[in-house]
Enzyme design. Structure first.
Site, short mmCIF file in Angstrom:
data_model
loop_
_atom_site.label_atom_id
_atom_site.label_comp_id
_atom_site.label_asym_id
_atom_site.label_seq_id
_atom_site.Cartn_x
_atom_site.Cartn_y
_atom_site.Cartn_z
N ARG A 15 0.83 -1.22 -0.23
CA ARG A 15 -0.15 -0.07 -0.05
C ARG A 15 0.89 1.34 0.03
O ARG A 15 0.47 2.34 0.65
CB ARG A 15 -0.93 -0.13 1.16
CG ARG A 15 -2.06 -1.01 0.97
CD ARG A 15 -2.92 -0.84 2.34
NE ARG A 15 -2.26 -1.31 3.52
CZ ARG A 15 -2.77 -0.81 4.69
NH1 ARG A 15 -3.77 -0.35 4.86
NH2 ARG A 15 -1.90 -1.26 5.70
N LYS A 18 -1.06 4.67 -0.83
CA LYS A 18 -1.77 4.98 0.13
C LYS A 18 -0.92 6.10 1.20
O LYS A 18 -1.24 7.08 1.42
CB LYS A 18 -2.49 3.82 0.81
CG LYS A 18 -3.14 4.48 2.12
CD LYS A 18 -3.55 3.08 2.88
CE LYS A 18 -4.13 3.50 4.35
NZ LYS A 18 -5.29 4.00 4.12
N GLU A 603 -24.49 -4.32 -2.93
CA GLU A 603 -23.24 -4.26 -3.67
C GLU A 603 -23.59 -5.67 -4.78
O GLU A 603 -23.01 -5.41 -5.64
CB GLU A 603 -22.21 -4.61 -2.76
CG GLU A 603 -20.87 -4.53 -3.42
CD GLU A 603 -19.85 -4.10 -2.02
OE1 GLU A 603 -19.14 -5.26 -1.69
OE2 GLU A 603 -20.05 -3.11 -1.63
N GLU A 664 -26.79 6.85 3.46
CA GLU A 664 -25.99 7.86 2.83
C GLU A 664 -27.07 8.66 2.15
O GLU A 664 -27.89 8.12 1.41
CB GLU A 664 -25.00 7.34 2.04
CG GLU A 664 -24.00 8.54 1.17
CD GLU A 664 -24.47 8.98 0.16
OE1 GLU A 664 -24.02 9.88 -0.44
OE2 GLU A 664 -25.53 8.31 -0.70
N HIS A 693 -17.28 11.40 4.41
CA HIS A 693 -16.10 10.98 3.29
C HIS A 693 -15.13 11.99 3.13
O HIS A 693 -14.15 12.09 2.63
CB HIS A 693 -16.66 10.39 1.99
CG HIS A 693 -17.38 9.15 2.44
ND1 HIS A 693 -18.82 9.34 2.37
CD2 HIS A 693 -17.13 7.69 2.36
CE1 HIS A 693 -19.38 8.28 2.69
NE2 HIS A 693 -18.47 7.03 2.57
#
Ligand code: GLN
Ligand code: ZN
Length: 760
Positions: A15, A18, A603, A664, A693
């Site tokens: 990562r 990130k 999803e 949301e 977010h």
């Protein structure tokens, strides 16, 4: 046979991207450092593919945040409010992705949505009336050149114009107004890559696997007709994934493109379509035979059988979708060999592709091939021992196991009495910021550097502080903060039988956020109570109700790597029974409100509407009902979803039979609320009143306005006030400020309501 992949993970083996990006966000490093890190990662990944023997290597599948956003920015689809900030190109890009609050101005991020049926999220491109679509960047060319300078010929990848249009939002404008400019811009990309002498361009068109209307079909064919008019030497690959293209297969065969990429894993009808309609001799078939979404080894025998019925000379072996959706490499893991040999992550899938190329080219029987033989051993016997008791229990479930008593309205009255909450009750979704301190302490505990009791003491302090803060600002329904959890699914998996955990199997979820899905290895059952101690401790600190916090069975399944040897439905019911035990334990220990998160319910909704109920909702909704069907009437069941695109499945959501649902709403539009009314939605609702977010702090006035807008659509008895998701990824400062504003806004609206009633 040649080999390729649709795309490769970009976040790095450890990562690295990130870390580099977040360091830049914090202001701890420069733009040059970040760009340099990107270059280094791209080089490593291209070299890895090359060294493994992959023939056609993609480029421009790298991104600092999201490739859909990259495409929008490349095409100058940047709403005015972001342009007006006058930031550097990279910072404008990050403002679109994350919102911006600072000297230059104050804007929220573009809406973020789930990428088809995955847990990846893309940013929604937004067209305005005066958006001037044109080729305005060079990223796709730069990456091609970057690779070329390293001696690697790559195939640039870009989101295709049709899918871009279908995913975009058109504010005060229509797609027709921008279509010509959009086509012209893509043409220019093709022309420029042609000048660069690139050999292939991959146009990703996953939207083609959805149900297409006649208008969609016409739009697609119009775009591709226009795009392919000019003479060129560069070949075009029309790449699809996440399903089959049954609505348009016949048409795409006639397109003037040199390659068509089809998914043979999720595309249930792909092979049949080819059998029925054939495949043109003048094109290459990029056959997605290696699963880009799951982590199990490919069954070489099965794949070889499939390849035998395809026009082999035209086949390029590929993955079913980008490998973005699987972790980097099994090499990093510490599983015993008997376990590890069943897994294949991105790096191992490259080797599977090269193995398959060899095996399928053997004219004689493949069974002499060592790699083929080793692979077959994995599929010859059962991988795990079955829990027969559990199998019987599931077989014996009856209708009443899925039905809570009494019915919603009767329960609502009982709960109102039992809980005596004010109108517009305020709450949060569960987690509080996972500060560096929380993460570091957990890491130390996991490495045995601090004792179990010290760790528990630490968590208790955090919980106590969290409860005290919530009381202080006057929230009505409290949470314990979920400090003990690394992740809402992994945490439960760790405490259930049947799961396996990786050390480093991270998958990008959005931007710099990654998740580490557990692996469902065997039959699932509960070993011991999981959350009860923490919830009971928190409840002991306050007279206000503290919500018990659980993750629902569908989400646990959807955010894990599922088994392929039993059905997903069977696995989900196993998990549901385990979570049911936890629900009943919480209730027995005095927890009055229990939230069962189904963040990922939507999803795995099949991409084709026609499959929604039969293939998914008809077992997913009952699995959720099974979890709470046995609680007492006064126990209030909440659920939570991280999105609001469920207007189309509202009846199913209502049938989950929860008492309250939060979701949301702040990043997407509020049209869902009209749908709630139209459907006489019975469940009480908490549409998120601000976007978690983004680090932006909403003002009291702004929140009051939002609440008032909600009240125009939702009756005051049914409305809850909460943020739109858990707060664990946020910093403490912005979180505390935001929540304080939230409770103040709710109180002010409440007072105004009282005033109005008095006046009436
Ligand atoms: N209760 C979880 C949390 O607050 C829900 C997270 C989610 O919806 N993704 O973190
Ligand atoms: Zn959420």
């Amino acid at each position: 046979m040649k080999t390729t992949v649709v795309g490769f993970p970009r976040i790095g083996e450890n990562r690295e991207l990130k870390a580099a990006t977040e360091s830049y966000f914090r202001g701890d490093s420069t733009q040059e450092a970040l760009v340099g890190k990107g270059k280094q990662l791209k080089r490593m990944h291209w070299n890895l593919l090359k060294e493994t023997g992959i023939h056609l290597i993609p480029s421009n599948d790298f991104s600092f945040y999201d490739t859909t956003l990259d495409t929008a920015v490349l095409l100058n689809i940047i709403p005015k409010r972001y342009q007006e900030l006058k930031l550097s190109p990279l910072d404008t890009y990050f403002a679109l992705a994350r919102g911006y609050q600072g000297d230059a101005g104050d804007v929220t991020a573009l809406p973020m949505k789930k990428w088809f049926n995955t847990n990846y999220h893309y940013l929604t491109p937004e067209f305005e009336k005066d958006t001037e679509v044109k080729l305005a960047g060079t990223k796709i060319f730069d990456e091609y050149t970057e690779a070329k300078e390293l001696g690697i010929e790559t195939r640039p990848v870009i989101l295709g114009p049709f899918t871009l249009i279908k995913l975009a939002e058109f504010k005060d404008t229509t797609e027709q107004e921008h279509l010509a400019a959009l086509i012209a811009a893509y043409k220019e990309i093709i022309r420029t890559l042609n000048e660069h002498t690139a050999q292939w361009l991959q146009l990703d068109e996953p939207y083609l696997v959805k149900d297409l209307s006649e208008a969609d079909r016409e739009l697609f064919l119009h775009i591709y007709h226009e795009l392919t008019l000019e003479p060129r030497t560069i070949k075009l690959l029309l790449q699809t994934y996440f399903g089959d293209v049954r609505d348009i297969y016949g048409d795409i065969l006639a397109l003037n493109v040199e390659g068509i990429g089809l998914d043979f894993v999720e595309g249930k009808q792909t092979a049949d379509l080819i059998a029925a309609l054939g495949f043109p001799q003048n094109k290459q078939l990029f056959a997605g035979v290696v699963n880009g979404k799951n982590i199990w080894r490919n069954d070489y025998q099965q794949t070889a059988d499939l390849l035998n019925v395809l026009p082999k000379e035209q086949v390029v072996l590929s993955t079913s979708c980008s490998l973005l959706h699987v972790p980097f490499s099994v090499e990093q893991e510490e599983f015993p060999l008997e376990v590890a040999q069943h897994f294949s992550f991105a790096k191992e899938k490259l080797t599977e592709l090269t193995d398959l190329a060899v095996i399928s080219s053997l004219s004689a029987d493949a069974s002499a091939n060592e790699r083929y033989k080793n692979n077959q051993v994995l599929f010859q016997k059962k991988r795990v021992i079955e829990n027969q008791l559990l199998t019987h229990k599931i077989a014996g479930l009856a209708a009443e196991d899925f039905q809570r008593q009494p019915l919603f309205e009767e329960r609502a009255v009982v709960q109102k009495q039992a809980l005596s909450l004010p109108v517009l009750p305020t709450t949060t979704i569960g987690s509080f910021p996972q500060t560096r301190e929380v993460k570091a302490t957990r890491a130390r505990f996991k490495k045995n550097q601090i004792s179990q009791s010290d760790y528990r003491e630490f968590l208790k302090e955090k919980i106590a502080d969290c409860v005290a803060f919530q009381e202080e600002i006057g929230l009505d329904v409290l949470v314990h903060g979920e400090f003990e959890r690394n992740d809402m699914v992994e945490y439960f998996g760790e405490n259930l039988e049947g799961f396996l955990f990786s050390k480093n199997a991270w998958v990008q979820s959005y931007g710099t956020r990654c998740v580490k899905p557990p692996i469902i290895w065997g039959d699932v059952s509960r070993k011991r109570p999981i959350t009860v101690d923490w919830s009971v401790f928190a409840q002991g600190l306050t007279t206000k109700p503290v919500k018990g916090m659980l993750t629902g069975p569908v989400t646990i399944l959807n955010w894990s790597f599922p088994r392929e040897d039993i059905s997903i439905k069977e696995s989900t019911l196993q998990i549901a029974l385990a979570i049911q035990e936890e629900v009943l334990d919480l209730e027995a220990n005095g927890i009055k409100i229990i939230q069962i998160d189904e963040a990922a319910l939507r999803e795995k909704l099949p991409l084709r509407k026609s499959d929604w109920y039969q293939e998914y909702l008809d077992w997913a909704i009952p699995a959720f009902r099974l979890v709470h069907s046995k609680v007492a009437p006064q126990t209030q069941i909440h659920t939570h979803m991280c999105y609001s695109e469920f207007a189309d499945i509202l009846p199913a959501i209502d049938q989950m039979d929860a008492d309250v649902i939060s979701f949301e709403a702040s990043r997407s539009n509020l049209s869902l609320l009209d749908a709630l009314n139209a459907h006489h939605f019975q469940t009480a609702v908490g549409p998120g009143v601000y976007d978690i977010h983004s680090p932006r702090v909403p003002s009291v006035a702004e929140l009051e306005k939002t609440i008032k807008i909600l009240l125009e659509k939702i009756s005051v008895e049914k409305l809850w006030i909460n943020p739109d998701c858990g707060l664990k990824t946020r910093g403490e400062k912005e979180t505390f400020a935001s929540l304080e504003n939230l409770t103040r806004a709710a109180v002010q609206v409440r007072e105004a309501l009282v005033y109005e009633t008095v006046r009436e």
